[in-house]
Motif scaffolding. Structure first.
Motif, PDB file in Angstrom:
ATOM      1  N   GLY A   1      96.700  56.056 -56.984  1.00  0.00           N
ATOM      2  CA  GLY A   1      96.822  57.153 -56.040  1.00  0.00           C
ATOM      3  C   GLY A   1      96.341  58.409 -56.741  1.00  0.00           C
TER       4      GLY A   1
ATOM      5  N   ALA B   1     100.411  52.049 -49.720  1.00  0.00           N
ATOM      6  CA  ALA B   1     100.402  53.440 -49.303  1.00  0.00           C
ATOM      7  C   ALA B   1     101.698  53.639 -48.529  1.00  0.00           C
ATOM      8  CB  ALA B   1      99.193  53.734 -48.427  1.00  0.00           C
ATOM      9  N   CYS B   2     102.527  54.548 -48.997  1.00  0.00           N
ATOM     10  CA  CYS B   2     103.853  54.749 -48.401  1.00  0.00           C
ATOM     11  C   CYS B   2     103.886  56.105 -47.715  1.00  0.00           C
ATOM     12  CB  CYS B   2     104.932  54.665 -49.466  1.00  0.00           C
ATOM     13  SG  CYS B   2     104.838  53.149 -50.441  1.00  0.00           S
ATOM     14  N   TYR B   3     104.325  56.114 -46.483  1.00  0.00           N
ATOM     15  CA  TYR B   3     104.405  57.329 -45.681  1.00  0.00           C
ATOM     16  C   TYR B   3     105.874  57.568 -45.365  1.00  0.00           C
ATOM     17  CZ  TYR B   3      99.623  55.721 -45.129  1.00  0.00           C
ATOM     18  OH  TYR B   3      98.360  55.257 -45.377  1.00  0.00           O
TER      19      TYR B   3
ATOM     20  N   ILE C   1      95.523  48.281 -53.658  1.00  0.00           N
ATOM     21  CA  ILE C   1      95.439  49.700 -53.986  1.00  0.00           C
ATOM     22  C   ILE C   1      95.788  49.807 -55.464  1.00  0.00           C
ATOM     23  CG2 ILE C   1      96.386  51.985 -53.557  1.00  0.00           C
ATOM     24  CD1 ILE C   1      97.067  51.005 -50.707  1.00  0.00           C
TER      25      ILE C   1
ATOM     26  N   ILE D   1     101.278  56.754 -53.138  1.00  0.00           N
ATOM     27  CA  ILE D   1     100.467  55.564 -53.360  1.00  0.00           C
ATOM     28  C   ILE D   1     101.016  54.910 -54.626  1.00  0.00           C
ATOM     29  CG2 ILE D   1      98.156  54.630 -53.718  1.00  0.00           C
ATOM     30  CD1 ILE D   1      98.508  56.197 -51.048  1.00  0.00           C
ATOM     31  N   SER D   2     101.639  53.748 -54.453  1.00  0.00           N
ATOM     32  CA  SER D   2     102.270  53.097 -55.597  1.00  0.00           C
ATOM     33  C   SER D   2     102.593  51.649 -55.255  1.00  0.00           C
ATOM     34  CB  SER D   2     103.556  53.840 -55.968  1.00  0.00           C
ATOM     35  OG  SER D   2     104.162  53.271 -57.096  1.00  0.00           O
TER      36      SER D   2
ATOM     37  N   GLU E   1     105.398  51.416 -45.203  1.00  0.00           N
ATOM     38  CA  GLU E   1     104.487  51.002 -46.262  1.00  0.00           C
ATOM     39  C   GLU E   1     103.325  50.235 -45.660  1.00  0.00           C
ATOM     40  OE1 GLU E   1     106.427  49.000 -49.490  1.00  0.00           O
ATOM     41  OE2 GLU E   1     108.032  50.467 -49.587  1.00  0.00           O
ATOM     42  N   ASP E   2     102.114  50.661 -46.003  1.00  0.00           N
ATOM     43  CA  ASP E   2     100.890  49.963 -45.592  1.00  0.00           C
ATOM     44  C   ASP E   2     100.347  49.198 -46.786  1.00  0.00           C
ATOM     45  OD1 ASP E   2     100.828  50.789 -42.982  1.00  0.00           O
ATOM     46  OD2 ASP E   2      99.428  52.429 -43.321  1.00  0.00           O
TER      47      ASP E   2
ATOM     48  N   VAL F   1     103.517  61.402 -48.955  1.00  0.00           N
ATOM     49  CA  VAL F   1     102.629  60.247 -49.075  1.00  0.00           C
ATOM     50  C   VAL F   1     102.611  59.826 -50.546  1.00  0.00           C
ATOM     51  CG1 VAL F   1     100.289  59.354 -48.761  1.00  0.00           C
ATOM     52  CG2 VAL F   1     101.223  61.028 -47.133  1.00  0.00           C
TER      53      VAL F   1
ATOM     54  N   GLN G   1     100.793  49.005 -55.128  1.00  0.00           N
ATOM     55  CA  GLN G   1      99.784  48.409 -54.254  1.00  0.00           C
ATOM     56  C   GLN G   1     100.037  48.688 -52.770  1.00  0.00           C
ATOM     57  OE1 GLN G   1      99.554  44.275 -55.452  1.00  0.00           O
ATOM     58  NE2 GLN G   1      98.387  44.811 -57.260  1.00  0.00           N
TER      59      GLN G   1
END
Length: 158
Positions: free
Chosen positions: A134, A91-93, A131, A86-87, A123-124, A84, A89
């Motif tokens: 992170g 949230a990447c899973y 965002i 966070i970058s 990516e959300d 996971v 803007q």
């Protein structure tokens, strides 16, 4: 948050740049969450730094984790993990399909090494909010840690 249209089995250019093992002093405050599943089927979360992961290309990563940890045992047992990030803007899973690599006989910093194929990268992005950060860390001994990270990344590439 909504699912972004960039679902794929490769890292976006932004993620690849973040995980490519370069510019580690600029990435020293960034940490990522690495999720695995225990033998009891409970989620397990660990943090991983930019000095423990390197993207060889947009679909292949290498990870070097401390030996005999819960995370390392879970990854060895299941061959799977989720990174996971966070970058940018978002949230990447990142779903990873893992293969344990042989230990390096002369490793300066012994680690359990894995090669990871990107199985999915989602990516959300929130339409109503940005965002802005992170997980962030502050190294207690930056010079020592950054040197170890540089050496670990080089060992992961071999």
């Amino acid at each position: 948050m909504r699912n972004h249209d960039n679902d794929s089995a490769v890292l976006s250019p932004h993620l690849y740049s973040l995980l490519n093992g370069t510019d580690l002093p600029d990435k020293q405050h960034v940490a990522f969450m690495l999720l695995t599943v225990t033998e009891q089927n409970w989620p397990h979360t660990a943090m991983i730094s930019a000095g423990e992961i390197v993207a060889l290309n947009p679909s292949t990563l290498r990870l070097g984790l401390w030996e005999n940890t819960v995370t390392t045992r879970n990854m060895t047992r299941t061959g799977q993990a989720m990174l996971v990030v966070i970058s940018g803007q978002a949230a990447c899973y990142i779903r990873l399909s893992l293969m344990r690599l042989p230990d390096l006989a002369k490793a300066k910093h012994p680690r359990t090494r894995f090669e990871a194929k990107v199985a999915e990268c989602r990516e959300d992005i929130a339409q109503y909010a940005d965002i802005i950060s992170g997980v962030q860390i502050r190294l207690k001994e930056p010079e020592t840690v950054l040197q170890r990270w540089e050496e670990t990344i080089e060992e992961l590439k071999s």
